[in-house]
Design an enzyme around this catalytic site. Structure first.
Site, PDB file in Angstrom:
ATOM      1  N   LYS A  38    -125.840-116.993  32.380  1.00  9.93           N
ATOM      2  CA  LYS A  38    -127.339-116.970  33.356  1.00  9.93           C
ATOM      3  C   LYS A  38    -126.774-115.296  33.911  1.00  9.93           C
ATOM      4  O   LYS A  38    -125.358-114.842  33.355  1.00  9.93           O
ATOM      5  CB  LYS A  38    -126.903-117.523  34.362  1.00  9.93           C
ATOM      6  CG  LYS A  38    -125.492-117.275  35.734  1.00  9.93           C
ATOM      7  CD  LYS A  38    -125.416-118.491  36.604  1.00  9.93           C
ATOM      8  CE  LYS A  38    -123.554-118.490  36.926  1.00  9.93           C
ATOM      9  NZ  LYS A  38    -123.911-119.634  38.590  1.00  9.93           N
ATOM     10  N   ARG A 136    -125.599-125.744  49.619  1.00 11.52           N
ATOM     11  CA  ARG A 136    -126.455-125.060  48.502  1.00 11.52           C
ATOM     12  C   ARG A 136    -127.345-125.273  48.157  1.00 11.52           C
ATOM     13  O   ARG A 136    -128.832-125.157  48.746  1.00 11.52           O
ATOM     14  CB  ARG A 136    -125.631-123.722  48.027  1.00 11.52           C
ATOM     15  CG  ARG A 136    -126.374-122.709  47.084  1.00 11.52           C
ATOM     16  CD  ARG A 136    -125.208-121.743  46.143  1.00 11.52           C
ATOM     17  NE  ARG A 136    -125.024-122.490  44.834  1.00 11.52           N
ATOM     18  CZ  ARG A 136    -124.281-121.673  43.627  1.00 11.52           C
ATOM     19  NH1 ARG A 136    -123.842-120.355  44.457  1.00 11.52           N
ATOM     20  NH2 ARG A 136    -123.902-122.803  42.790  1.00 11.52           N
ATOM     21  N   TYR A 264    -122.962 -85.005  46.967  1.00  8.65           N
ATOM     22  CA  TYR A 264    -123.709 -85.154  47.990  1.00  8.65           C
ATOM     23  C   TYR A 264    -123.093 -85.647  49.563  1.00  8.65           C
ATOM     24  O   TYR A 264    -122.112 -85.619  49.517  1.00  8.65           O
ATOM     25  CB  TYR A 264    -124.576 -86.391  48.236  1.00  8.65           C
ATOM     26  CG  TYR A 264    -125.799 -85.878  46.842  1.00  8.65           C
ATOM     27  CD1 TYR A 264    -126.637 -85.156  46.635  1.00  8.65           C
ATOM     28  CD2 TYR A 264    -125.942 -87.180  45.455  1.00  8.65           C
ATOM     29  CE1 TYR A 264    -127.708 -84.769  45.516  1.00  8.65           C
ATOM     30  CE2 TYR A 264    -126.646 -86.436  44.662  1.00  8.65           C
ATOM     31  CZ  TYR A 264    -127.179 -85.665  45.158  1.00  8.65           C
ATOM     32  OH  TYR A 264    -128.254 -85.676  43.805  1.00  8.65           O
ATOM     33  N   MET A 313    -126.047 -91.726  41.750  1.00 13.61           N
ATOM     34  CA  MET A 313    -126.807 -92.169  40.672  1.00 13.61           C
ATOM     35  C   MET A 313    -126.330 -92.480  39.385  1.00 13.61           C
ATOM     36  O   MET A 313    -126.836 -93.469  39.180  1.00 13.61           O
ATOM     37  CB  MET A 313    -128.982 -92.274  41.083  1.00 13.61           C
ATOM     38  CG  MET A 313    -129.282 -93.320  40.318  1.00 13.61           C
ATOM     39  SD  MET A 313    -131.350 -92.979  40.100  1.00 13.61           S
ATOM     40  CE  MET A 313    -131.433 -92.843  42.201  1.00 13.61           C
TER      41      MET A 313
HETATM   42  C1  LIG Z   1    -122.241-120.108  38.586  1.00 11.53           C
HETATM   43  C2  LIG Z   1    -121.735-121.402  37.599  1.00 11.53           C
HETATM   44  C3  LIG Z   1    -121.342-122.146  37.314  1.00 11.53           C
HETATM   45  C4  LIG Z   1    -120.020-121.151  36.445  1.00 11.53           C
HETATM   46  O1  LIG Z   1    -119.327-121.083  37.374  1.00 11.53           O
HETATM   47  P1  LIG Z   1    -117.670-120.558  37.273  1.00 11.53           P
HETATM   48  O2  LIG Z   1    -116.801-119.745  38.266  1.00 11.53           O
HETATM   49  O3  LIG Z   1    -118.350-119.009  36.478  1.00 11.53           O
HETATM   50  O4  LIG Z   1    -116.995-121.115  35.982  1.00 11.53           O
HETATM   51  C5  LIG Z   1    -120.980-123.688  37.004  1.00 11.53           C
HETATM   52  N1  LIG Z   1    -121.094-124.330  37.422  1.00 11.53           N
HETATM   53  C6  LIG Z   1    -123.092-124.149  38.480  1.00 11.53           C
HETATM   54  C7  LIG Z   1    -123.830-124.946  39.268  1.00 11.53           C
HETATM   55  C8  LIG Z   1    -122.998-122.720  38.847  1.00 11.53           C
HETATM   56  O5  LIG Z   1    -123.733-122.144  39.209  1.00 11.53           O
END
Ligand SMILES: *Cc1c(COP(=O)(O)O)cnc(C)c1O
Length: 368
Positions: A38, A136, A264, A313
């Site tokens: 991701k 979550r 700045y 920036m």
């Molecule tokens: C991002 C994520 C992971 C990976 O976690 P790491 O600590 O980067 O290994 C695994 N499971 C879920 C559900 C995640 O959102």
């Protein structure tokens, strides 16, 4: 490794292989490996990373959103991909592109079944997410009966796995809490399997779970940060290799007198005769303004140069008064020796955030 002539994020694919093999060596032979790619593979480039991991025969990928999965499919990635946080508006796309959704609520379950039926699917694979303490995403333990009742009356989808996510797997002082999550998950899985009447894959561990909870790997593990070279502990960090190095170059050097100001808002004021260098990387590239005003530093010719004044920036200014250097010299923001996790600490954040913040404007360069 070549010398940078502009701002680049250099990605070492052999380090990725090393990290993959190291994490795999922690698993027993039948535990599957899911690579979390991701957020542009934690900032490195999801296509190149997924291609490399696919060549290493990783079992699964995960992305957060449908759009990220589509990018991988467009690039020819054929390995199964879980979408961890899908939205109903993308369910049709998910099915069209053979992506496998995480089903985390009653709304998502019902809407996905409706789309799968409209699209004439049978046994479309989905992954049921349970909340076991992170609070979550996910169903609660008392939702098992409801989910199973829905699955019984449709042929359109099939539950391929059950999973949950650990809240604090990196912190061994919280072992008691993690063990409660594990127990809770195992209890849910037992009830689910007895009600649905078949065995189902179970997965729970992220990188730190793999390392700290070897008895909990179950049928699959989901590794992200470890693949990119960080183990969330000093001990593990020594076995992993950061795959990304952020490098830049000195654009210009200025000599200033006592009392002159830099950048700045005139946020930095010279205490005497000083030499400063301007570097072509700024907050639009992922160097948050918190790194400014002396909080962060970069490395020039093996010496620390403090980031002075406000981060702009497109550039930062660094103090090179005591460094022998020239325009065109390389600047290291982080690499294998000067770790991203350390750089992140100067802005009170973690490796995950600095890596995923490096914007798409920064060119990615791959080393085989
Ligand atoms: C991002 C994520 C992971 C990976 O976690 P790491 O600590 O980067 O290994 C695994 N499971 C879920 C559900 C995640 O959102």
């Amino acid at each position: 490794m070549s010398k940078a002539q502009e701002t680049i994020l250099e990605i070492d694919l052999s380090a990725l292989t090393h990290n993959f093999n190291y994490l795999k060596s922690k698993l027993n032979a039948k535990t599957k490996f899911l690579a979390v790619v991701k957020a542009f593979a934690y900032g490195s480039d999801s296509i190149e990373i997924a291609k490399h991991l696919q060549s290493l025969e990783v079992d699964y990928f995960a992305v957060a959103y449908a759009k990220e999965g589509v990018v991988l499919r467009d690039a020819g990635i054929t390995t199964p991909i879980i979408v961890l946080h899908p939205q109903p508006v993308n369910f049709k796309t998910i099915i069209e592109r053979c992506l496998e959704p995480s089903i985390y609520s009653a709304k998502v379950l019902n809407e996905f079944i409706a789309v799968a039926e409209t699209e004439s699917q049978t046994n479309y694979p989905v992954h049921i997410k349970f909340n076991t303490g992170l609070n979550r995403l996910g169903f609660w333990e008392n939702d098992v009966e409801y989910i199973v009742s829905k699955l019984r009356v449709t042929k359109s989808i099939v539950a391929k796995s059950l999973f949950s996510h650990l809240a604090v797997s990196e912190d061994i002082n919280e072992e008691e809490f993690t063990n409660l999550q594990v127990q809770n998950f195992k209890q849910i899985a037992k009830e689910f399997e007895s009600k649905i009447g078949y065995k189902i894959w179970l997965h729970l561990c992220n990188t730190s779970g793999v390392i700290n909870y070897p008895d909990t790997h179950l049928d699959m593990v989901r590794c992200g940060i470890g693949l990119y070279g960080f183990g969330n502990s000093v001990k593990e960090d020594q076995y992993l290799k950061p795959i990304a190095s952020l490098k830049s170059v000195i654009s210009q050097i200025h000599k200033i007198e006592k009392g002159e100001t830099v950048g700045y808002n005139r946020a930095y004021k010279a205490k005497g005769f000083e030499k400063i260098a301007t570097v072509p990387i700024g907050h639009a590239d992922g160097i948050n303004r918190i790194y400014g005003n002396g909080n962060g530093f970069v490395i020039i010719n093996s010496k620390k140069a403090q980031i002075i004044g406000n981060v702009c920036m497109d550039m930062i200014m660094v103090n090179i008064t005591n460094i022998d250097c020239n325009e065109g010299d390389e600047v290291i923001i982080f690499n294998t020796n000067h770790k991203a996790s350390k750089f992140a600490e100067s802005a009170n954040t973690i490796s995950y955030e600095i890596l995923t913040s490096i914007s798409q404007r920064v060119k990615r360069v791959f080393i085989p």
